[in-house]
Design an enzyme around this catalytic site. Structure first.
Site, PDB file in Angstrom:
ATOM      1  N   GLU A  44      -5.463  -5.044  10.566  1.00 38.33           N
ATOM      2  CA  GLU A  44      -4.395  -3.950  10.775  1.00 38.33           C
ATOM      3  C   GLU A  44      -4.582  -3.370  12.026  1.00 38.33           C
ATOM      4  O   GLU A  44      -5.433  -2.289  11.997  1.00 38.33           O
ATOM      5  CB  GLU A  44      -4.309  -3.060   9.551  1.00 38.33           C
ATOM      6  CG  GLU A  44      -4.151  -3.423   8.099  1.00 38.33           C
ATOM      7  CD  GLU A  44      -3.432  -2.284   7.153  1.00 38.33           C
ATOM      8  OE1 GLU A  44      -2.443  -2.658   6.727  1.00 38.33           O
ATOM      9  OE2 GLU A  44      -3.906  -1.366   6.921  1.00 38.33           O
ATOM     10  N   GLU A 101      -6.710   4.710   7.829  1.00 36.52           N
ATOM     11  CA  GLU A 101      -6.471   6.241   7.633  1.00 36.52           C
ATOM     12  C   GLU A 101      -7.925   6.734   7.120  1.00 36.52           C
ATOM     13  O   GLU A 101      -8.145   7.863   7.226  1.00 36.52           O
ATOM     14  CB  GLU A 101      -5.239   6.220   6.850  1.00 36.52           C
ATOM     15  CG  GLU A 101      -4.205   6.074   7.499  1.00 36.52           C
ATOM     16  CD  GLU A 101      -2.913   5.437   6.793  1.00 36.52           C
ATOM     17  OE1 GLU A 101      -2.866   5.655   5.533  1.00 36.52           O
ATOM     18  OE2 GLU A 101      -1.856   4.839   7.525  1.00 36.52           O
ATOM     19  N   HIS A 118      -9.600   1.222   4.834  1.00 34.55           N
ATOM     20  CA  HIS A 118      -8.287   1.566   5.708  1.00 34.55           C
ATOM     21  C   HIS A 118      -8.381   2.258   6.828  1.00 34.55           C
ATOM     22  O   HIS A 118      -9.356   3.240   6.801  1.00 34.55           O
ATOM     23  CB  HIS A 118      -7.273   2.071   4.679  1.00 34.55           C
ATOM     24  CG  HIS A 118      -5.794   2.076   5.177  1.00 34.55           C
ATOM     25  ND1 HIS A 118      -5.524   2.849   6.211  1.00 34.55           N
ATOM     26  CD2 HIS A 118      -4.428   1.190   5.028  1.00 34.55           C
ATOM     27  CE1 HIS A 118      -4.361   2.427   6.714  1.00 34.55           C
ATOM     28  NE2 HIS A 118      -3.715   1.431   5.956  1.00 34.55           N
ATOM     29  N   GLY A 162       2.831  -1.010   4.158  1.00 38.06           N
ATOM     30  CA  GLY A 162       3.105   0.420   3.829  1.00 38.06           C
ATOM     31  C   GLY A 162       4.340   0.716   3.607  1.00 38.06           C
ATOM     32  O   GLY A 162       4.855   0.388   2.455  1.00 38.06           O
ATOM     33  N   GLY A 163       4.935   1.349   4.696  1.00 40.09           N
ATOM     34  CA  GLY A 163       6.330   1.926   4.439  1.00 40.09           C
ATOM     35  C   GLY A 163       7.333   0.720   3.735  1.00 40.09           C
ATOM     36  O   GLY A 163       7.982   1.436   2.809  1.00 40.09           O
ATOM     37  N   GLY A 174       2.701   2.160  10.845  1.00 43.30           N
ATOM     38  CA  GLY A 174       3.570   3.271  10.628  1.00 43.30           C
ATOM     39  C   GLY A 174       4.338   3.877  11.937  1.00 43.30           C
ATOM     40  O   GLY A 174       4.995   4.716  12.149  1.00 43.30           O
ATOM     41  N   SER A 180       3.527  -2.311  10.246  1.00 47.05           N
ATOM     42  CA  SER A 180       5.087  -2.442  10.470  1.00 47.05           C
ATOM     43  C   SER A 180       5.636  -3.962  10.117  1.00 47.05           C
ATOM     44  O   SER A 180       6.500  -4.314  10.848  1.00 47.05           O
ATOM     45  CB  SER A 180       5.289  -1.862  11.752  1.00 47.05           C
ATOM     46  OG  SER A 180       4.867  -0.782  12.171  1.00 47.05           O
ATOM     47  N   ASN A 233       0.773  -1.244  -0.059  1.00 46.78           N
ATOM     48  CA  ASN A 233      -0.026  -0.039   0.043  1.00 46.78           C
ATOM     49  C   ASN A 233       0.976   1.200  -0.053  1.00 46.78           C
ATOM     50  O   ASN A 233       1.373   1.373   0.900  1.00 46.78           O
ATOM     51  CB  ASN A 233      -0.933  -0.118   1.209  1.00 46.78           C
ATOM     52  CG  ASN A 233      -1.717   1.129   1.515  1.00 46.78           C
ATOM     53  OD1 ASN A 233      -1.831   2.075   0.437  1.00 46.78           O
ATOM     54  ND2 ASN A 233      -2.296   1.423   2.700  1.00 46.78           N
ATOM     55  N   TRP A 234       1.017   1.916  -1.421  1.00 49.42           N
ATOM     56  CA  TRP A 234       1.981   2.741  -1.326  1.00 49.42           C
ATOM     57  C   TRP A 234       1.455   4.055  -0.535  1.00 49.42           C
ATOM     58  O   TRP A 234       2.209   5.065  -0.512  1.00 49.42           O
ATOM     59  CB  TRP A 234       2.289   3.324  -2.885  1.00 49.42           C
ATOM     60  CG  TRP A 234       2.987   2.192  -3.543  1.00 49.42           C
ATOM     61  CD1 TRP A 234       3.541   0.993  -2.922  1.00 49.42           C
ATOM     62  CD2 TRP A 234       3.420   2.370  -4.775  1.00 49.42           C
ATOM     63  NE1 TRP A 234       4.347   0.590  -4.199  1.00 49.42           N
ATOM     64  CE2 TRP A 234       4.196   1.423  -5.178  1.00 49.42           C
ATOM     65  CE3 TRP A 234       3.372   3.195  -5.842  1.00 49.42           C
ATOM     66  CZ2 TRP A 234       4.794   1.271  -6.389  1.00 49.42           C
ATOM     67  CZ3 TRP A 234       3.889   3.211  -7.095  1.00 49.42           C
ATOM     68  CH2 TRP A 234       4.538   2.066  -7.385  1.00 49.42           C
ATOM     69  N   LYS A 235       0.021   4.358  -0.251  1.00 47.42           N
ATOM     70  CA  LYS A 235      -0.485   5.496   0.473  1.00 47.42           C
ATOM     71  C   LYS A 235      -0.174   6.617  -0.495  1.00 47.42           C
ATOM     72  O   LYS A 235      -0.281   6.403  -1.733  1.00 47.42           O
ATOM     73  CB  LYS A 235       0.123   5.710   1.724  1.00 47.42           C
ATOM     74  CG  LYS A 235       0.004   4.415   2.656  1.00 47.42           C
ATOM     75  CD  LYS A 235      -0.036   4.412   4.335  1.00 47.42           C
ATOM     76  CE  LYS A 235      -0.091   3.122   4.711  1.00 47.42           C
ATOM     77  NZ  LYS A 235      -0.131   3.329   6.247  1.00 47.42           N
TER      78      LYS A 235
HETATM   79  P1  13P Z   1       3.215   0.355   7.510  1.00 50.24           P
HETATM   80  O1  13P Z   1       3.442  -1.051   6.983  1.00 50.24           O
HETATM   81  O2  13P Z   1       3.987   1.479   7.130  1.00 50.24           O
HETATM   82  O3  13P Z   1       3.004   0.233   9.228  1.00 50.24           O
HETATM   83  O4  13P Z   1       1.532   0.575   7.209  1.00 50.24           O
HETATM   84  C1  13P Z   1       0.718  -0.487   7.314  1.00 50.24           C
HETATM   85  C2  13P Z   1      -0.563  -0.199   6.381  1.00 50.24           C
HETATM   86  O5  13P Z   1      -1.401   0.867   6.792  1.00 50.24           O
HETATM   87  C3  13P Z   1      -0.874  -0.801   5.193  1.00 50.24           C
HETATM   88  O6  13P Z   1      -1.923  -0.580   4.596  1.00 50.24           O
END
Ligand code: 13P
Length: 251
Positions: free
Chosen positions: A167, A97, A95, A233-234, A173, A212, A9-11
């Site tokens: 999640e 967020e 998600h 994510g990251g 994050g 994470s 997930n590149w966000k």
């Molecule tokens: P991180 O891997 O950066 O913690 O993010 C997880 C996430 O929100 C994937 O959708």
């Protein structure tokens, strides 16, 4: 036997030049992978680029959100059908967020899930508790409510053509991963809850863990019986990390 899936997930990250570099490396680095699919969920403006870079490869792609509406006067929104124009296979819905920053409630998320499936996309439904909720011992209640919003609207059979992602909000994050056992406990709770309604659907349901996930903790997480891969994510923005995580998902 369920196959595994690792989805990035590149966000709100990316750029034409860096996407090309990253995807070239990921395609090369994940060649010959078995028992696991890899995907990237990218910002809308890059779907066309990603489609042309990935269409003849083993990497799948998708979007990170979509409208629950088919079409109409919804300025700034993107419909499921538009995503199919770019051959998306997946779309993330719900998600944390989106829930926290854009006020998406569980009914809206369920309507998005429905619209995604109607267009032939596979929704990746995200569910998870906040730290406050975990500390108040209501994790299972929160997860059940988020799941039931979809099952209540569409019936358990809708889950057959979807992916779930657990999640925990406190792990996103933050560098603070759920322990494999903490994650496994919630994954088992989710699968059992679905199994109460339909054992076969529960047995075939891919449940990803997100929060994470890194190259150094992926194998342990993915070895748990109810963890079928990850939503990353990251670490999905760093080629070596993402490739290692995809490799950790191999059977
Ligand atoms: P991180 O891997 O950066 O913690 O993010 C997880 C996430 O929100 C994937 O959708």
């Amino acid at each position: 036997m369920r196959s595994k899936l690792v989805a990035g997930n590149w966000k709100m990250h990316g750029g034409m030049a860096q996407n090309r570099l990253l995807l070239d490396l990921i395609v090369g680095g994940t060649r010959g992978l078995y028992g696991a699919d890899c995907a990237v969920c990218v910002p809308y403006p890059y779907l066309s680029q990603v489609q042309s870079l990935l269409q003849d490869t083993h990497i799948l792609w998708g979007a990170q959100n979509m409208s629950q509406h088919e079409k109409g006067a919804y300025t700034g929104e993107v419909s499921a059908t538009m995503l199919t124009d770019f051959a998306c296979r997946y779309v993330i819905v719900g998600h944390s967020e989106r829930r926290a920053l854009y006020g998406e409630d569980s009914l809206t998320v369920a309507l998005k899930f429905k619209a995604a499936q109607s267009a032939g996309l596979l929704p990746i439904l995200c569910i998870g508790e906040t730290l406050e909720q975990r500390e108040a011992n209501v994790t299972e209640q929160v997860i059940a409510d988020q799941l039931d919003a979809v099952i209540g609207l569409l019936g358990v059979s809708a889950l057959a053509k979807s992916v779930l992602a657990y999640e925990p909000v406190w792990a996103i994050g933050t560098g603070k991963t759920a322990t494999p056992q903490q994650a496994q406990d919630v994954h088992a709770f989710i699968r059992n809850r679905v199994a109460d309604k339909d054992i076969e659907i529960a047995a075939g349901l891919q449940i990803l863990y997100g929060g994470s996930v890194k190259a150094n903790n992926a194998s342990e997480l993915f070895s748990m019986p109810d963890i079928d891969g990850g939503l990353i994510g990251g670490a999905s923005l760093i080629a070596d990390e993402f490739i290692a995580i995809c490799r950790a998902a191999q059977s």
